[in-house]
Design a protein around this motif. Structure first.
Motif, PDB file in Angstrom:
ATOM      1  N   GLU A  30       0.860  -1.180   0.000  1.00 60.49           N
ATOM      2  CA  GLU A  30       0.000   0.000   0.000  1.00 60.49           C
ATOM      3  C   GLU A  30       0.898   1.231   0.000  1.00 60.49           C
ATOM      4  N   GLY A  31       1.442   1.545  -1.163  1.00 62.49           N
ATOM      5  CA  GLY A  31       2.396   2.645  -1.232  1.00 62.49           C
ATOM      6  C   GLY A  31       3.631   2.318  -0.402  1.00 62.49           C
ATOM      7  N   VAL A  32       3.988   3.208   0.507  1.00 62.14           N
ATOM      8  CA  VAL A  32       5.135   2.951   1.387  1.00 62.14           C
ATOM      9  C   VAL A  32       4.683   2.433   2.750  1.00 62.14           C
ATOM     10  N   ALA A  33       3.384   2.143   2.911  1.00 60.73           N
ATOM     11  CA  ALA A  33       2.873   1.620   4.173  1.00 60.73           C
ATOM     12  C   ALA A  33       3.110   0.112   4.247  1.00 60.73           C
ATOM     13  N   GLY A  34       3.123  -0.409   5.464  1.00 61.87           N
ATOM     14  CA  GLY A  34       3.327  -1.835   5.669  1.00 61.87           C
ATOM     15  C   GLY A  34       4.783  -2.152   5.905  1.00 61.87           C
ATOM     16  N   HIS A  35       5.026  -3.194   6.670  1.00 61.57           N
ATOM     17  CA  HIS A  35       6.395  -3.540   7.022  1.00 61.57           C
ATOM     18  C   HIS A  35       6.474  -4.951   7.594  1.00 61.57           C
ATOM     19  N   ILE A  36       7.582  -5.613   7.299  1.00 59.80           N
ATOM     20  CA  ILE A  36       7.876  -6.929   7.864  1.00 59.80           C
ATOM     21  C   ILE A  36       9.276  -6.831   8.461  1.00 59.80           C
ATOM     22  N   THR A  37       9.427  -7.295   9.680  1.00 61.64           N
ATOM     23  CA  THR A  37      10.732  -7.238  10.331  1.00 61.64           C
ATOM     24  C   THR A  37      11.092  -8.593  10.927  1.00 61.64           C
ATOM     25  N   VAL A  38      12.390  -8.769  11.145  1.00 60.83           N
ATOM     26  CA  VAL A  38      12.912  -9.993  11.740  1.00 60.83           C
ATOM     27  C   VAL A  38      13.910  -9.621  12.836  1.00 60.83           C
ATOM     28  N   GLN A  39      13.864 -10.351  13.923  1.00 59.60           N
ATOM     29  CA  GLN A  39      14.857 -10.156  14.980  1.00 59.60           C
ATOM     30  C   GLN A  39      16.203 -10.674  14.501  1.00 59.60           C
ATOM     31  N   ASP A  40      17.241  -9.873  14.647  1.00 56.03           N
ATOM     32  CA  ASP A  40      18.567 -10.291  14.221  1.00 56.03           C
ATOM     33  C   ASP A  40      19.047 -11.456  15.087  1.00 56.03           C
ATOM     34  N   PRO A  41      19.523 -12.549  14.478  1.00 55.83           N
ATOM     35  CA  PRO A  41      19.917 -13.721  15.262  1.00 55.83           C
ATOM     36  C   PRO A  41      21.244 -13.554  16.006  1.00 55.83           C
ATOM     37  N   ILE A  42      22.025 -12.550  15.625  1.00 58.34           N
ATOM     38  CA  ILE A  42      23.318 -12.339  16.268  1.00 58.34           C
ATOM     39  C   ILE A  42      23.195 -11.333  17.406  1.00 58.34           C
ATOM     40  N   ARG A  43      22.600 -10.202  17.107  1.00 60.24           N
ATOM     41  CA  ARG A  43      22.357  -9.191  18.136  1.00 60.24           C
ATOM     42  C   ARG A  43      20.851  -9.107  18.358  1.00 60.24           C
ATOM     43  N   LYS A  44      20.393  -9.766  19.415  1.00 61.78           N
ATOM     44  CA  LYS A  44      18.960  -9.958  19.633  1.00 61.78           C
ATOM     45  C   LYS A  44      18.197  -8.651  19.827  1.00 61.78           C
ATOM     46  N   ASP A  45      18.888  -7.581  20.184  1.00 64.12           N
ATOM     47  CA  ASP A  45      18.204  -6.308  20.380  1.00 64.12           C
ATOM     48  C   ASP A  45      18.230  -5.443  19.119  1.00 64.12           C
ATOM     49  N   PHE A  46      18.578  -6.062  17.989  1.00 64.90           N
ATOM     50  CA  PHE A  46      18.564  -5.373  16.705  1.00 64.90           C
ATOM     51  C   PHE A  46      17.487  -5.986  15.811  1.00 64.90           C
ATOM     52  N   THR A  47      16.992  -5.190  14.872  1.00 61.02           N
ATOM     53  CA  THR A  47      15.924  -5.624  13.975  1.00 61.02           C
ATOM     54  C   THR A  47      16.349  -5.443  12.524  1.00 61.02           C
ATOM     55  N   VAL A  48      16.041  -6.446  11.705  1.00 58.93           N
ATOM     56  CA  VAL A  48      16.267  -6.367  10.265  1.00 58.93           C
ATOM     57  C   VAL A  48      14.947  -5.982   9.608  1.00 58.93           C
ATOM     58  N   ALA A  49      14.967  -4.979   8.755  1.00 62.43           N
ATOM     59  CA  ALA A  49      13.733  -4.482   8.134  1.00 62.43           C
ATOM     60  C   ALA A  49      13.992  -4.062   6.699  1.00 62.43           C
ATOM     61  N   GLY A  50      12.911  -3.893   5.967  1.00 62.89           N
ATOM     62  CA  GLY A  50      13.010  -3.347   4.621  1.00 62.89           C
ATOM     63  C   GLY A  50      13.022  -1.833   4.698  1.00 62.89           C
ATOM     64  N   PRO A  51      13.830  -1.160   3.889  1.00 61.44           N
ATOM     65  CA  PRO A  51      13.859   0.306   3.907  1.00 61.44           C
ATOM     66  C   PRO A  51      12.582   0.877   3.308  1.00 61.44           C
ATOM     67  N   GLN A  52      12.148   1.996   3.833  1.00 57.82           N
ATOM     68  CA  GLN A  52      10.963   2.648   3.298  1.00 57.82           C
ATOM     69  C   GLN A  52      11.262   3.210   1.916  1.00 57.82           C
ATOM     70  N   GLY A  53      10.313   3.020   1.007  1.00 55.24           N
ATOM     71  CA  GLY A  53      10.461   3.565  -0.331  1.00 55.24           C
ATOM     72  C   GLY A  53      10.902   2.561  -1.372  1.00 55.24           C
ATOM     73  N   VAL A  54      11.345   1.364  -0.940  1.00 54.63           N
ATOM     74  CA  VAL A  54      11.675   0.293  -1.882  1.00 54.63           C
ATOM     75  C   VAL A  54      10.438  -0.586  -2.027  1.00 54.63           C
ATOM     76  N   HIS A  55       9.940  -0.742  -3.249  1.00 55.77           N
ATOM     77  CA  HIS A  55       8.718  -1.523  -3.455  1.00 55.77           C
ATOM     78  C   HIS A  55       8.927  -2.958  -2.999  1.00 55.77           C
ATOM     79  N   PHE A  56       7.878  -3.490  -2.365  1.00 54.20           N
ATOM     80  CA  PHE A  56       7.944  -4.867  -1.872  1.00 54.20           C
ATOM     81  C   PHE A  56       8.380  -5.849  -2.963  1.00 54.20           C
TER      82      PHE A  56
END
Length: 270
Positions: A30-56
């Motif tokens: 939906e445009g730039v709305a929406g997001h999926i994230t994953v907990q980083d397996p090495i540094r548990k307090d970090f998150t891996v995400a898709g950058p805003q503005g890159v089409h899914f």
């Protein structure tokens, strides 16, 4: 995975696939709305995400960004587009901090979830599939505009509690589980369950009757099978298998070359 770097590489590969499945097959963008994230397996307090503005549909592992709990993008471990989705960060960071068991979170403004969310009600145990969410989804019955402060993210995390999904009133849905595969599956299923309930309610109203709900005992028994993490992971795998067949692209791990060890010559005095 014996190598944590390989584990991270695989999760990034899978996460990028999840974005492409959402947009390419289901139109969950939906445009730039929406997001999926994953907990980083090495540094548990970090998150891996898709950058805003890159089409899914275009999302690749090398596009993903690594973000800490303060919202700082890690320069050496992120793709070229450094646009952080602030809303995603505020919601997902709050959930990841409250729920260490959660590996993957998905949220988007899908058509039937948006429509169902305007009703301000939870999902009924109306079908076999909806029983996968029996007593395992919540309703966040407020809408305070675009999420722009940490308190709103915490409120959504509190509403979710220990459950795997939450219906966001006037907004959409969010699913959080222990794997990317199960999050993708349950998100797709929840969107379809919202569609099925609205269709059934409309048909029942046209006939002047009420829908017939599954009794609590049967709903609970069905949930134990169809609502489990194991089932979600198993049921989600074909989505990724299909994508790999269509794209001809499978996970391959190429370790980064090791830095050469510098040689030091030690002098000896006379």
């Amino acid at each position: 995975f014996s190598d944590p770097l390989e584990h991270r590489a695989f999760l990034k590969f899978r996460l990028a696939q999840a974005y492409r499945i959402f947009a390419g097959k289901y139109g969950f963008d939906e445009g730039v709305a929406g997001h999926i994230t994953v907990q980083d397996p090495i540094r548990k307090d970090f998150t891996v995400a898709g950058p805003q503005g890159v089409h899914f549909k275009f999302m690749q592992p090398e596009d993903l960004i690594l973000v800490d709990q303060a919202g700082n993008i890690q320069e050496n471990e992120s793709g070229p587009s450094r646009w952080l989705n602030g809303v995603a960060f505020l919601i997902h960071s709050a959930i990841h901090q409250a729920r260490p068991d959660v590996v993957c979170i998905a949220h988007s403004h899908t058509t039937y979830a948006k429509a169902f969310g305007t009703l301000g009600i939870p999902l009924d145990p109306l079908t076999q599939d909806s029983c996968a969410f029996y007593k395992d989804h919540a309703l966040y019955d407020e809408f305070n505009g675009i999420v722009d402060d940490i308190e709103e993210g915490v409120a959504i995390a509190n509403a979710l509690g220990s459950k795997k999904a939450v219906i966001l009133q006037n907004h959409g849905i969010l699913v959080s589980t222990e794997s990317i595969e199960s999050t993708v599956y349950f998100f797709i299923s929840l969107e379809k369950c919202c569609q099925a309930q609205m269709t059934a309610d409309q048909a029942a109203a046209a006939r002047g009757i009420k829908t017939r709900l599954i009794d609590p005992a049967s709903a609970a028994q069905t949930y134990e099978y169809l609502g489990s993490e194991l089932w979600g992971n198993f049921a989600g795998m074909p989505e990724f298998d299909l994508l790999e067949q269509e794209e001809g692209k499978r996970f391959e791990y190429v370790p980064a070359p090791k830095e050469p060890r510098s040689s030091v010559t030690q002098g000896h005095g006379c």
